[in-house]
Design a protein around this motif. Sequence first.
Motif, short mmCIF file in Angstrom:
data_model
loop_
_atom_site.label_atom_id
_atom_site.label_comp_id
_atom_site.label_asym_id
_atom_site.label_seq_id
_atom_site.Cartn_x
_atom_site.Cartn_y
_atom_site.Cartn_z
N SER A 287 -3.22 4.72 -5.21
CA SER A 287 -2.38 4.50 -6.39
C SER A 287 -1.38 3.41 -6.03
CB SER A 287 -1.65 5.78 -6.80
OG SER A 287 -0.60 6.07 -5.89
N LEU A 288 -0.62 2.96 -7.01
CA LEU A 288 0.38 1.93 -6.74
C LEU A 288 1.47 2.43 -5.80
CD1 LEU A 288 0.81 0.40 -10.32
CD2 LEU A 288 -0.43 -0.57 -8.37
N ALA A 289 1.65 3.75 -5.71
CA ALA A 289 2.69 4.32 -4.86
C ALA A 289 2.21 4.62 -3.44
CB ALA A 289 3.23 5.61 -5.49
N VAL A 290 0.92 4.36 -3.15
CA VAL A 290 0.36 4.60 -1.82
C VAL A 290 -0.21 3.28 -1.31
CG1 VAL A 290 -1.26 5.94 -0.44
CG2 VAL A 290 -0.18 6.98 -2.43
N THR A 291 0.61 2.55 -0.56
CA THR A 291 0.20 1.24 -0.07
C THR A 291 -0.51 1.37 1.27
OG1 THR A 291 2.29 0.91 1.07
CG2 THR A 291 2.18 0.19 -1.22
N ASP A 292 -1.06 0.27 1.76
CA ASP A 292 -1.81 0.32 3.01
C ASP A 292 -0.90 0.48 4.23
OD1 ASP A 292 -0.70 -2.17 2.87
OD2 ASP A 292 -2.56 -3.27 3.22
N TRP A 293 0.40 0.21 4.09
CA TRP A 293 1.31 0.38 5.23
C TRP A 293 1.99 1.76 5.25
CZ3 TRP A 293 5.87 1.49 3.01
CH2 TRP A 293 6.21 0.87 1.81
N LEU A 294 1.82 2.56 4.23
CA LEU A 294 2.52 3.84 4.13
C LEU A 294 1.82 4.91 4.98
CD1 LEU A 294 4.72 5.61 2.79
CD2 LEU A 294 3.02 6.15 1.02
#
Length: 481
Positions: free
Chosen positions: A15-22
């Motif tokens: 989702s937009l709230a789960v980025t690849d750096w998170l």
Amino acid sequence: MANPPVPVAYQANTSLAVTDWLNKGDNAWQMISATLVGLQSVPGLVILYGSIVKKKWAVNSAFMALYAFAAVLLCWVTWGYSMSFGHQLLPFWGKAMPALGQKFLIVQAELPSTTHYYHDGAVEATKINPYYPMASMVYFQCVFAAITLILLAGSLLGRMNIRAWMMFVPLWLTFSYTVGAFSLWGGGFLFHWGVMDYSGGYVIHLSSGIAGFTAAYWVGPRSTKDRERFPPNNVLLMLAGAGLLWMGWAGFNGGDPYAANIDSSMAVLNTNICAATSLLVWTCLDVILFKKPSVIGAVQGMITGLVCITPAAGLVQGWAAILMGVLSGSIPWFTMMVVHKRSRLLQKVDDTLGVFHTHAVAGFIGGVSTGLFAEPTLCSLFLPVTNSRGAFYGGSGPMQVFKQITGALFIIVWNVIVTSIICVAIGMVMPLRMPEDQLAIGDDAVHGEEAYALWGDGEKYDSAKHGWYGNEMVEASKPAT
């Protein structure tokens, strides 16, 4: 053989709230740690302060802590965070900027001034860049700033003008706390020189103890009657506040690796080892010298142990945590019970809760002990300066003790000077100390409120003194014969 697919719960960009750096685990632990530290203040120290003081000061003492927490939070996101962890303005200070917009808060967290270089200009350690958003970092650091002011307040309970306190909090945060935080944590000159302060032995405890003692000098003492007799109004509730403080320290020290990693686990375990040891040593000294185990003394010993291990929590081995607990349970006990009674200066300055002993002395002991016992492998897990170690491990270790003492002296001198300037400046606008009529009455005069609808200050019922409790009620309460 093909690799098994990554479960959806661990995939990026779902989702937009789960980025690849998170990293969801690191982010969860950082927010939990921040909440634990917040709970140390509200309600932890609010309860502890409200119950450890004389009954007539319960509301005022609790409110000083509550106000400080709220005031620091607003100042922090407006200018304090960037002055402590932002881009460098001076070797000891960051540039003031707000931390309020989503363009700043939802990107990956970073401490831009923490890139560490070799003498030839090559990068020795890249900047601190945790796997969660800036919003988590801003709040985590905010609760540390807030608890520092609340600890400082412990020196001023029972007499400081509440309006003066309302001015003092944002001024001290701006001109004292941010300097220590940037210098030691945010990429300032002590950070790059290699002074070790894992989680705030200097930034929080040494500074609050020295600043509290200095402010107590300028504010002046409690009333003579209060200095002579200042019993806690609720020992059991005091223990509840102390328990929140102890358990919350898991976030205090466990959150400072900025990740849920093995160093975080070491920090949490060492924290509890040192606190338990210190409490037991303090209690044993009370029993040996005064023939009784003091509950308030046990709480003091618990606090000194927690304070002492803070600069070393993830950097030392378990046996060192025990030794530090012995030191923190005995040296502050000696300064409080023996030196304090023989020193004219310590007798003159009315440090209500002995914050100088429990935080300044214990924080200094912890900082120097870190320079002795910091283990090289553990140092490599956390510190930007390679080959860091304590004196016990040889090599460059003896130099580390010198660095620790120098770092402590900087914090001490800065806090004495800046706190004095702030107090004098406020004193030119309004009195720092309450008027005598408010000192005589307490909460009802200051706030128009009282903590309990009870008689006396820790007194037992005496029908000769408390005549409103009628004789017929006394007779009715007696068991039938």
